[in-house]
Design a protein around this motif. Structure first.
Motif, PDB file in Angstrom:
ATOM      1  N   ILE A  83     -23.535 -53.512 107.822  1.00 37.57           N
ATOM      2  CA  ILE A  83     -22.861 -54.377 108.658  1.00 37.57           C
ATOM      3  C   ILE A  83     -23.666 -55.120 109.712  1.00 37.57           C
ATOM      4  N   GLU A  84     -24.643 -54.463 110.230  1.00 38.35           N
ATOM      5  CA  GLU A  84     -25.364 -54.904 111.431  1.00 38.35           C
ATOM      6  C   GLU A  84     -26.291 -56.124 110.765  1.00 38.35           C
ATOM      7  N   GLN A  85     -26.737 -55.792 109.415  1.00 35.06           N
ATOM      8  CA  GLN A  85     -27.729 -56.897 108.772  1.00 35.06           C
ATOM      9  C   GLN A  85     -26.830 -58.044 108.478  1.00 35.06           C
ATOM     10  N   GLN A  86     -25.414 -57.941 108.373  1.00 32.28           N
ATOM     11  CA  GLN A  86     -24.484 -59.021 108.072  1.00 32.28           C
ATOM     12  C   GLN A  86     -24.116 -59.666 109.357  1.00 32.28           C
ATOM     13  N   ASP A  87     -24.228 -58.915 110.367  1.00 33.12           N
ATOM     14  CA  ASP A  87     -23.837 -59.678 111.572  1.00 33.12           C
ATOM     15  C   ASP A  87     -24.975 -59.149 112.623  1.00 33.12           C
ATOM     16  N   PRO A  88     -25.982 -59.721 112.761  1.00 31.65           N
ATOM     17  CA  PRO A  88     -27.045 -59.228 113.493  1.00 31.65           C
ATOM     18  C   PRO A  88     -26.706 -59.929 115.076  1.00 31.65           C
ATOM     19  N   ASP A  89     -26.202 -60.676 115.165  1.00 32.64           N
ATOM     20  CA  ASP A  89     -25.542 -61.105 116.503  1.00 32.64           C
ATOM     21  C   ASP A  89     -24.933 -60.139 117.213  1.00 32.64           C
ATOM     22  N   GLN A  90     -24.400 -59.351 116.668  1.00 28.11           N
ATOM     23  CA  GLN A  90     -23.602 -58.372 117.278  1.00 28.11           C
ATOM     24  C   GLN A  90     -24.165 -56.959 117.247  1.00 28.11           C
ATOM     25  N   ALA A  91     -25.566 -56.971 117.531  1.00 23.90           N
ATOM     26  CA  ALA A  91     -26.396 -55.785 117.465  1.00 23.90           C
ATOM     27  C   ALA A  91     -25.897 -54.662 118.742  1.00 23.90           C
ATOM     28  N   THR A  92     -25.762 -55.181 119.671  1.00 23.43           N
ATOM     29  CA  THR A  92     -25.528 -54.538 120.909  1.00 23.43           C
ATOM     30  C   THR A  92     -24.520 -54.746 121.744  1.00 23.43           C
ATOM     31  N   GLY A  93     -24.215 -53.863 122.251  1.00 23.44           N
ATOM     32  CA  GLY A  93     -23.024 -54.204 123.436  1.00 23.44           C
ATOM     33  C   GLY A  93     -22.263 -52.768 123.571  1.00 23.44           C
ATOM     34  N   PRO A  94     -21.419 -53.094 124.766  1.00 23.10           N
ATOM     35  CA  PRO A  94     -20.644 -51.774 125.146  1.00 23.10           C
ATOM     36  C   PRO A  94     -19.626 -51.216 123.953  1.00 23.10           C
ATOM     37  N   GLU A  95     -19.227 -52.190 123.112  1.00 32.15           N
ATOM     38  CA  GLU A  95     -18.270 -51.759 121.926  1.00 32.15           C
ATOM     39  C   GLU A  95     -19.008 -51.697 120.728  1.00 32.15           C
ATOM     40  N   SER A  96     -20.355 -51.980 120.632  1.00 32.58           N
ATOM     41  CA  SER A  96     -20.925 -52.151 119.319  1.00 32.58           C
ATOM     42  C   SER A  96     -21.073 -50.679 118.411  1.00 32.58           C
ATOM     43  N   LEU A  97     -21.016 -51.096 117.071  1.00 34.81           N
ATOM     44  CA  LEU A  97     -21.082 -50.120 116.287  1.00 34.81           C
ATOM     45  C   LEU A  97     -22.419 -49.234 116.642  1.00 34.81           C
ATOM     46  N   SER A  98     -23.440 -49.505 117.053  1.00 34.53           N
ATOM     47  CA  SER A  98     -24.614 -48.699 117.678  1.00 34.53           C
ATOM     48  C   SER A  98     -23.980 -47.710 118.536  1.00 34.53           C
ATOM     49  N   VAL A  99     -23.481 -48.275 119.510  1.00 33.98           N
ATOM     50  CA  VAL A  99     -22.910 -47.266 120.768  1.00 33.98           C
ATOM     51  C   VAL A  99     -22.037 -46.250 119.967  1.00 33.98           C
ATOM     52  N   ARG A 100     -21.316 -46.718 118.993  1.00 32.97           N
ATOM     53  CA  ARG A 100     -20.085 -45.854 118.365  1.00 32.97           C
ATOM     54  C   ARG A 100     -20.996 -44.718 117.739  1.00 32.97           C
ATOM     55  N   LEU A 101     -22.058 -45.025 116.964  1.00 36.55           N
ATOM     56  CA  LEU A 101     -22.891 -44.042 116.260  1.00 36.55           C
ATOM     57  C   LEU A 101     -23.641 -43.266 117.118  1.00 36.55           C
ATOM     58  N   GLU A 102     -24.138 -43.626 118.011  1.00 32.56           N
ATOM     59  CA  GLU A 102     -24.781 -42.819 118.972  1.00 32.56           C
ATOM     60  C   GLU A 102     -23.756 -41.720 119.627  1.00 32.56           C
ATOM     61  N   LEU A 103     -22.837 -42.357 120.111  1.00 28.80           N
ATOM     62  CA  LEU A 103     -21.545 -41.566 120.904  1.00 28.80           C
ATOM     63  C   LEU A 103     -21.177 -40.492 119.852  1.00 28.80           C
ATOM     64  N   GLN A 104     -21.027 -40.684 118.628  1.00 26.61           N
ATOM     65  CA  GLN A 104     -20.581 -39.997 117.635  1.00 26.61           C
ATOM     66  C   GLN A 104     -21.784 -38.689 117.507  1.00 26.61           C
ATOM     67  N   ALA A 105     -22.955 -39.359 117.627  1.00 19.34           N
ATOM     68  CA  ALA A 105     -24.135 -38.092 117.395  1.00 19.34           C
ATOM     69  C   ALA A 105     -24.043 -37.002 118.570  1.00 19.34           C
ATOM     70  N   ASP A 106     -23.709 -37.724 119.846  1.00 21.45           N
ATOM     71  CA  ASP A 106     -23.410 -36.786 120.967  1.00 21.45           C
ATOM     72  C   ASP A 106     -22.215 -35.822 120.851  1.00 21.45           C
ATOM     73  N   CYS A 107     -20.989 -36.407 120.276  1.00 24.53           N
ATOM     74  CA  CYS A 107     -20.041 -35.382 119.775  1.00 24.53           C
ATOM     75  C   CYS A 107     -20.305 -34.365 118.755  1.00 24.53           C
ATOM     76  N   LEU A 108     -21.194 -34.804 118.041  1.00 20.56           N
ATOM     77  CA  LEU A 108     -21.386 -33.789 116.925  1.00 20.56           C
ATOM     78  C   LEU A 108     -22.544 -32.804 117.487  1.00 20.56           C
ATOM     79  N   ALA A 109     -23.366 -33.046 118.312  1.00 22.14           N
ATOM     80  CA  ALA A 109     -23.982 -32.186 118.977  1.00 22.14           C
ATOM     81  C   ALA A 109     -23.142 -31.171 119.911  1.00 22.14           C
TER      82      ALA A 109
END
Ligand code: ZN
Length: 350
Positions: free
Chosen positions: A240-266
């Motif tokens: 999705i990021e490759q399709q939509d590179p303009d939205q690579a970062t930001g407070p609601e971004s998929l990157s943030v969601r992926l990272e917070l999920q990794a924190d939750c899994l920890a």
């Protein structure tokens, strides 16, 4: 945390530190490993890379609740209807995704010796600056793998153990060259976690998180990225990021969601460790362990890092979530012990 080196009996560590590369290199900088590597450190302040985002809210409200990490796949898959913006699959992912900031204290990577990159020469124990830390890291990677193997089995899914690669300075990875300046990271292409144990010194001094459980959190976070990779979550987010590179970062971004999920899994792993420690004193958590993990989660929050590096906070540059969010999601996983409560992709509030 109580532990015994004998817990680490699965061969989950690859020790490359005896190969002679780059000893004594500081970890003064931090990298954003972009859509390829899941790292522990946020960035912002103009750091590039990061996974695509912004579209998460589009599908989120319609997705079923309760799927947890095993259900999030469906929601992410639904987002593939996003228009394809990039024609190609992207160039060299490492050079496009990684954008190391320059830190005066960080040695230039090019100045590091070349020898030993990627070879697996283990450091003799007599030369190990901190053999206890090495043992501890071995115990954590083994225990996290054990916990996820069991959870996957319960869900009827196959889990392939990840390995923890110890290196010094720089090393070859399936995702390109790994540098200690990046901080610990996970490479989905070779399914391995990479850590220069020197980072833990910096974790204590620079990020304000000392203690063994702060270190455990860092490794467990990276193993969380492995779990996401095995489940196919990382790959879908990356596409999705490759399709939509303009939205690579930001407070609601998929990157943030992926990272917070990794924190939750920890946090899910920490819960399991706590539970087992209740009946087995040799695995008991110490008072303050969870606080150590929370300090680490807080210390590597985007806002904290941005503030310390640039003096201000820019939410549009977020890739990992704020200190408060990282603590909240670790706590969510720790409190429940269930990955069902780690569905950051459908969470109305991060
Ligand atoms: Zn991460």
């Amino acid at each position: 945390m109580e532990w015994d080196p004998k817990e680490a009996d699965r061969g989950d560590v690859v020790d490359r530190r005896g190969a002679g590369g780059g000893s004594g290199v500081g970890t003064g900088g931090m990298g954003d490993l972009g859509g390829v590597l899941g790292d522990i450190l946020g960035g912002g302040g103009g750091l590039g890379g990061g996974l695509g985002g912004g579209g998460a809210s589009r599908g989120g409200s319609k997705a079923k609740k309760g799927g947890g990490i095993f259900g999030v796949l469906l929601m992410v898959a639904a987002m593939f209807v996003l228009p394809k913006i990039l024609g190609s699959k992207g160039a060299d992912v490492i050079t496009s995704g990684m954008n190391l900031p320059q830190f005066p204290s960080a040695e230039s990577a090019d100045a590091l010796p070349d020898e030993g990159r990627g070879s697996d020469a283990a450091l003799p124990r007599s030369e190990d600056p901190d053999p206890e830390l090495t043992d501890f890291a071995n115990v954590i990677i083994t225990d996290t793998n054990n916990v996820w193997a069991e959870q996957f089995q319960t869900s009827g899914k196959r889990y392939d153990r990840t390995k923890l690669v110890l290196y010094t300075g720089r090393t070859s990875t399936g995702c390109g060259e790994g540098l200690s300046q990046m901080g610990p990271f996970y490479c989905p292409a070779d399914n391995q976690v990479y850590v220069d144990l020197g980072f833990f010194e910096e974790l204590a001094t620079r990020f304000g998180a000392a203690g063994d459980f702060a270190q455990a959190y860092v490794i467990a976070h990276e193993v969380g990225h492995h779990v996401q990779n095995v489940l196919g979550i990382s790959e879908q987010v990356q596409r999705i990021e490759q399709q939509d590179p303009d939205q690579a970062t930001g407070p609601e971004s998929l990157s943030v969601r992926l990272e917070l999920q990794a924190d939750c899994l920890a946090g899910v792993w920490a819960h399991s460790r706590y539970e087992r420690g209740q009946s087995d004193p040799a695995k008991r958590l110490d008072d303050g362990d969870i606080d150590e993990a929370l300090d680490a989660a807080s210390g590597v929050g985007d806002d904290a890092i941005q503030k310390s590096t640039t003096g201000s906070v820019n939410p549009e540059g977020f890739t990992h979530g704020t200190s408060a969010q990282r603590k909240r999601w670790f706590t969510a996983g720790y409190d429940s012990g269930s990955s069902d409560d780690c569905d950051t992709f459908n969470a109305p509030r991060l």
